[in-house]
Design a protein around this motif. Structure first.
Motif, PDB file in Angstrom:
ATOM      1  N   ASP A 228       0.743  -1.750  -0.477  1.00  0.00           N
ATOM      2  CA  ASP A 228       0.141  -0.139  -0.299  1.00  0.00           C
ATOM      3  C   ASP A 228       0.959   1.317   0.243  1.00  0.00           C
ATOM      4  OD1 ASP A 228      -2.495  -0.980   0.467  1.00  0.00           O
ATOM      5  OD2 ASP A 228      -2.224  -1.490   2.406  1.00  0.00           O
ATOM      6  N   GLY A 229       1.674   1.702  -0.249  1.00  0.00           N
ATOM      7  CA  GLY A 229       2.798   2.259  -1.043  1.00  0.00           C
ATOM      8  C   GLY A 229       3.287   2.772   0.283  1.00  0.00           C
ATOM      9  N   GLN A 230       3.613   2.142   1.032  1.00  0.00           N
ATOM     10  CA  GLN A 230       4.760   2.329   2.753  1.00  0.00           C
ATOM     11  C   GLN A 230       5.963   0.762   2.245  1.00  0.00           C
ATOM     12  OE1 GLN A 230       4.503   4.463   4.300  1.00  0.00           O
ATOM     13  NE2 GLN A 230       2.499   5.153   3.271  1.00  0.00           N
ATOM     14  N   GLY A 231       6.840   0.956   2.745  1.00  0.00           N
ATOM     15  CA  GLY A 231       8.039  -0.155   2.374  1.00  0.00           C
ATOM     16  C   GLY A 231       8.102  -0.103   3.939  1.00  0.00           C
ATOM     17  N   SER A 232       9.091  -1.836   3.939  1.00  0.00           N
ATOM     18  CA  SER A 232       9.062  -2.190   5.290  1.00  0.00           C
ATOM     19  C   SER A 232      10.197  -3.305   4.663  1.00  0.00           C
ATOM     20  CB  SER A 232       8.072  -3.035   5.330  1.00  0.00           C
ATOM     21  OG  SER A 232       8.153  -4.086   4.965  1.00  0.00           O
ATOM     22  N   THR A 233      11.568  -3.517   5.970  1.00  0.00           N
ATOM     23  CA  THR A 233      12.216  -4.825   5.485  1.00  0.00           C
ATOM     24  C   THR A 233      12.194  -5.220   7.019  1.00  0.00           C
ATOM     25  OG1 THR A 233      13.593  -2.401   7.914  1.00  0.00           O
ATOM     26  CG2 THR A 233      13.849  -2.346   5.485  1.00  0.00           C
ATOM     27  N   PHE A 234      12.932  -6.098   6.987  1.00  0.00           N
ATOM     28  CA  PHE A 234      12.099  -7.445   7.211  1.00  0.00           C
ATOM     29  C   PHE A 234      13.731  -8.604   7.490  1.00  0.00           C
ATOM     30  CE2 PHE A 234      11.416 -12.455   8.300  1.00  0.00           C
ATOM     31  CZ  PHE A 234      11.185 -12.764   9.043  1.00  0.00           C
ATOM     32  N   LEU A 235      14.631  -8.858   8.605  1.00  0.00           N
ATOM     33  CA  LEU A 235      16.053  -9.166   8.211  1.00  0.00           C
ATOM     34  C   LEU A 235      15.734 -10.715   8.818  1.00  0.00           C
ATOM     35  CD1 LEU A 235      18.562  -6.394   9.369  1.00  0.00           C
ATOM     36  CD2 LEU A 235      17.207  -7.311   7.165  1.00  0.00           C
ATOM     37  N   SER A 236      16.259 -11.716   8.523  1.00  0.00           N
ATOM     38  CA  SER A 236      16.350 -12.917   9.263  1.00  0.00           C
ATOM     39  C   SER A 236      17.368 -14.073   9.216  1.00  0.00           C
ATOM     40  CB  SER A 236      15.227 -13.454   8.968  1.00  0.00           C
ATOM     41  OG  SER A 236      15.359 -14.133   7.416  1.00  0.00           O
ATOM     42  N   PRO A 237      18.281 -14.449  10.116  1.00  0.00           N
ATOM     43  CA  PRO A 237      19.271 -14.679  10.338  1.00  0.00           C
ATOM     44  C   PRO A 237      19.469 -16.541  10.148  1.00  0.00           C
ATOM     45  CG  PRO A 237      18.650 -15.073  12.350  1.00  0.00           C
ATOM     46  CD  PRO A 237      17.364 -13.263  11.905  1.00  0.00           C
ATOM     47  N   HIS A 238      20.047 -17.291   9.356  1.00  0.00           N
ATOM     48  CA  HIS A 238      19.638 -18.254   8.692  1.00  0.00           C
ATOM     49  C   HIS A 238      21.149 -19.534   8.739  1.00  0.00           C
ATOM     50  CE1 HIS A 238      16.093 -17.556   7.848  1.00  0.00           C
ATOM     51  NE2 HIS A 238      15.905 -16.576   7.354  1.00  0.00           N
ATOM     52  N   ARG A 239      21.144 -20.970   9.298  1.00  0.00           N
ATOM     53  CA  ARG A 239      22.489 -21.532   9.169  1.00  0.00           C
ATOM     54  C   ARG A 239      22.038 -22.494   7.780  1.00  0.00           C
ATOM     55  NH1 ARG A 239      24.181 -27.012   9.320  1.00  0.00           N
ATOM     56  NH2 ARG A 239      26.451 -26.767  10.071  1.00  0.00           N
ATOM     57  N   TYR A 240      22.972 -22.214   6.022  1.00  0.00           N
ATOM     58  CA  TYR A 240      23.103 -23.129   5.007  1.00  0.00           C
ATOM     59  C   TYR A 240      23.587 -24.581   5.752  1.00  0.00           C
ATOM     60  CZ  TYR A 240      27.514 -21.103   3.847  1.00  0.00           C
ATOM     61  OH  TYR A 240      28.498 -20.650   4.529  1.00  0.00           O
ATOM     62  N   VAL A 241      22.750 -25.355   4.958  1.00  0.00           N
ATOM     63  CA  VAL A 241      22.845 -26.542   5.004  1.00  0.00           C
ATOM     64  C   VAL A 241      23.279 -26.863   3.624  1.00  0.00           C
ATOM     65  CG1 VAL A 241      20.854 -27.332   5.944  1.00  0.00           C
ATOM     66  CG2 VAL A 241      22.723 -28.421   6.431  1.00  0.00           C
ATOM     67  N   TRP A 242      24.321 -28.075   3.661  1.00  0.00           N
ATOM     68  CA  TRP A 242      24.173 -29.096   2.092  1.00  0.00           C
ATOM     69  C   TRP A 242      23.528 -30.021   2.117  1.00  0.00           C
ATOM     70  CZ3 TRP A 242      26.903 -25.900  -1.297  1.00  0.00           C
ATOM     71  CH2 TRP A 242      27.764 -25.142  -0.731  1.00  0.00           C
ATOM     72  N   PRO A 243      23.007 -30.476   1.021  1.00  0.00           N
ATOM     73  CA  PRO A 243      22.482 -31.843   0.691  1.00  0.00           C
ATOM     74  C   PRO A 243      22.945 -32.996   1.517  1.00  0.00           C
ATOM     75  CG  PRO A 243      21.885 -30.548  -1.194  1.00  0.00           C
ATOM     76  CD  PRO A 243      23.422 -30.056  -0.269  1.00  0.00           C
ATOM     77  N   SER A 244      24.180 -32.644   1.375  1.00  0.00           N
ATOM     78  CA  SER A 244      25.211 -34.254   2.177  1.00  0.00           C
ATOM     79  C   SER A 244      25.179 -34.167   3.534  1.00  0.00           C
ATOM     80  CB  SER A 244      26.785 -34.267   1.479  1.00  0.00           C
ATOM     81  OG  SER A 244      26.736 -32.652   1.936  1.00  0.00           O
ATOM     82  N   GLU A 245      25.016 -32.701   3.824  1.00  0.00           N
ATOM     83  CA  GLU A 245      25.100 -32.704   5.573  1.00  0.00           C
ATOM     84  C   GLU A 245      23.803 -32.625   6.096  1.00  0.00           C
ATOM     85  OE1 GLU A 245      25.993 -29.486   8.807  1.00  0.00           O
ATOM     86  OE2 GLU A 245      25.653 -28.944   6.875  1.00  0.00           O
ATOM     87  N   LEU A 246      22.468 -32.834   5.518  1.00  0.00           N
ATOM     88  CA  LEU A 246      21.235 -33.259   5.714  1.00  0.00           C
ATOM     89  C   LEU A 246      21.337 -34.586   5.883  1.00  0.00           C
ATOM     90  CD1 LEU A 246      19.041 -29.975   3.425  1.00  0.00           C
ATOM     91  CD2 LEU A 246      19.400 -30.965   6.450  1.00  0.00           C
ATOM     92  N   ASP A 247      21.935 -35.420   4.481  1.00  0.00           N
ATOM     93  CA  ASP A 247      21.439 -37.214   4.148  1.00  0.00           C
ATOM     94  C   ASP A 247      22.129 -37.411   5.663  1.00  0.00           C
ATOM     95  OD1 ASP A 247      20.737 -36.892   1.797  1.00  0.00           O
ATOM     96  OD2 ASP A 247      22.000 -37.003   0.558  1.00  0.00           O
ATOM     97  N   LEU A 248      23.539 -36.739   6.511  1.00  0.00           N
ATOM     98  CA  LEU A 248      23.945 -37.277   7.518  1.00  0.00           C
ATOM     99  C   LEU A 248      23.309 -36.692   8.647  1.00  0.00           C
ATOM    100  CD1 LEU A 248      26.621 -38.281   8.941  1.00  0.00           C
ATOM    101  CD2 LEU A 248      28.003 -36.128   8.265  1.00  0.00           C
ATOM    102  N   MET A 249      22.814 -36.150   8.973  1.00  0.00           N
ATOM    103  CA  MET A 249      21.670 -35.762   9.681  1.00  0.00           C
ATOM    104  C   MET A 249      20.958 -36.611  10.146  1.00  0.00           C
ATOM    105  SD  MET A 249      21.379 -32.057   9.599  1.00  0.00           S
ATOM    106  CE  MET A 249      22.752 -30.368  10.039  1.00  0.00           C
ATOM    107  N   ALA A 250      19.943 -36.976   8.774  1.00  0.00           N
ATOM    108  CA  ALA A 250      18.882 -38.310   8.304  1.00  0.00           C
ATOM    109  C   ALA A 250      19.557 -39.757   9.556  1.00  0.00           C
ATOM    110  CB  ALA A 250      18.649 -38.021   7.291  1.00  0.00           C
ATOM    111  N   MET A 251      20.597 -39.738   8.990  1.00  0.00           N
ATOM    112  CA  MET A 251      21.498 -40.981   9.101  1.00  0.00           C
ATOM    113  C   MET A 251      21.592 -41.645  10.469  1.00  0.00           C
ATOM    114  SD  MET A 251      24.630 -42.260   7.856  1.00  0.00           S
ATOM    115  CE  MET A 251      24.703 -41.557   6.228  1.00  0.00           C
ATOM    116  N   LEU A 252      22.040 -39.879  11.125  1.00  0.00           N
ATOM    117  CA  LEU A 252      21.715 -40.064  12.340  1.00  0.00           C
ATOM    118  C   LEU A 252      20.705 -39.756  13.095  1.00  0.00           C
ATOM    119  CD1 LEU A 252      24.956 -36.978  13.716  1.00  0.00           C
ATOM    120  CD2 LEU A 252      24.997 -39.294  13.829  1.00  0.00           C
ATOM    121  N   ALA A 253      19.850 -39.776  12.731  1.00  0.00           N
ATOM    122  CA  ALA A 253      18.672 -39.721  13.374  1.00  0.00           C
ATOM    123  C   ALA A 253      17.833 -41.643  12.636  1.00  0.00           C
ATOM    124  CB  ALA A 253      17.247 -38.910  12.666  1.00  0.00           C
TER     125      ALA A 253
END
Length: 249
Positions: free
Chosen positions: A187-212
């Motif tokens: 509606d003509g008004q600007g806003s900003t939003f910042l969010s922090p993240h930890r990026y992760v590789w597919p192979s790292e996710l596979d290892l997390m899955a294996m641990l679970a």
């Protein structure tokens, strides 16, 4: 940090700022993919947010529960038509338990990266495994880190440029962290939003899955099941709990 990021103001404007994620060609394939993996069983969404995916999935006859840490986001979900049909638990997706077991647990729109340490991400996989029935599936949609596209010496990369929203990520390569910067006009008004993240590789996710105690069963570039390749900018991955046993706690 979560209370500061996903506050009342952000929750009230979240759907508008994420309007491109509600487009039928974006949301429709995601809901169809998840409906097929749920089969006849119930589904549990981690970080259910305002119900972008949970509500249309519920409308298709899948019994959906959700875990959400942000109470303002959860209130927005509760105000929507069909919101009462989603059994909602306020809590952390790394530790909160929901009664019963599920044929599908899912985590979409890069939400795994909202967990800012490797330990938390591993705990998320283990919590998903605890909720799964034997043979059940854990599905994650997440971006592939854009490091190959960063020129030497640069640390920023745009991820969306639209008429009402511009977003880019800034990378901390040493600590595997990034901050998403969102600039939105409503509606003509600007806003900003910042969010922090930890990026992760597919192979790292596979290892997390294996641990679970979960096994990789599918990996696609998107919800339309395009092949995942070295140039894919995102992936939808599916890990399955063995039918003959239970995952490690």
């Amino acid at each position: 940090m979560d209370a500061d990021v996903w506050n009342e103001q952000v929750a009230q404007g979240y759907d508008e700022s994420s309007a491109h994620m509600y487009a039928p060609d974006v949301l429709g394939p995601a809901v169809s993919f998840l409906e097929r993996r749920a089969g006849r069983g119930p589904a549990l969404e981690f970080a259910v947010g305002t119900g972008r995916v949970a509500l249309p999935l519920s409308e298709r006859g899948v019994r959906v529960a959700g875990i959400e840490k942000s109470e303002p986001m959860a209130r927005e979900l509760g105000r929507k038509p069909g919101g009462d049909d989603v059994a909602l638990t306020i809590g952390d997706m790394t530790t909160s338990r929901v009664p019963g077991t599920f044929s599908l647990v899912y985590l979409v729109y890069n939400a795994i990266t909202c967990l800012l340490s490797q330990q938390e991400q591993v705990a998320c996989f283990r919590n998903a495994a605890r909720h799964l029935q034997p043979g059940g599936r854990f599905v994650i949609e997440v971006f592939v880190p854009e490091l190959q596209r960063l020129p030497p010496g640069e640390t920023a990369r745009p991820f969306h440029i639209g008429d009402r929203h511009v977003g880019f990520d800034t990378y901390d390569l040493v600590n595997q962290q990034l901050v998403s910067h969102h600039y939105t006009i409503v509606d003509g008004q600007g806003s900003t939003f910042l969010s922090p993240h930890r990026y992760v590789w597919p192979s790292e996710l596979d290892l997390m899955a294996m641990l679970a105690g979960l096994d990789l069963s599918e990996r696609w570039a998107d919800w339309n099941e395009a092949p995942f390749t070295a140039s894919s900018r995102s992936h939808v991955s599916v890990w399955q709990k063995p039918s003959h046993g239970s995952a490690s706690p």
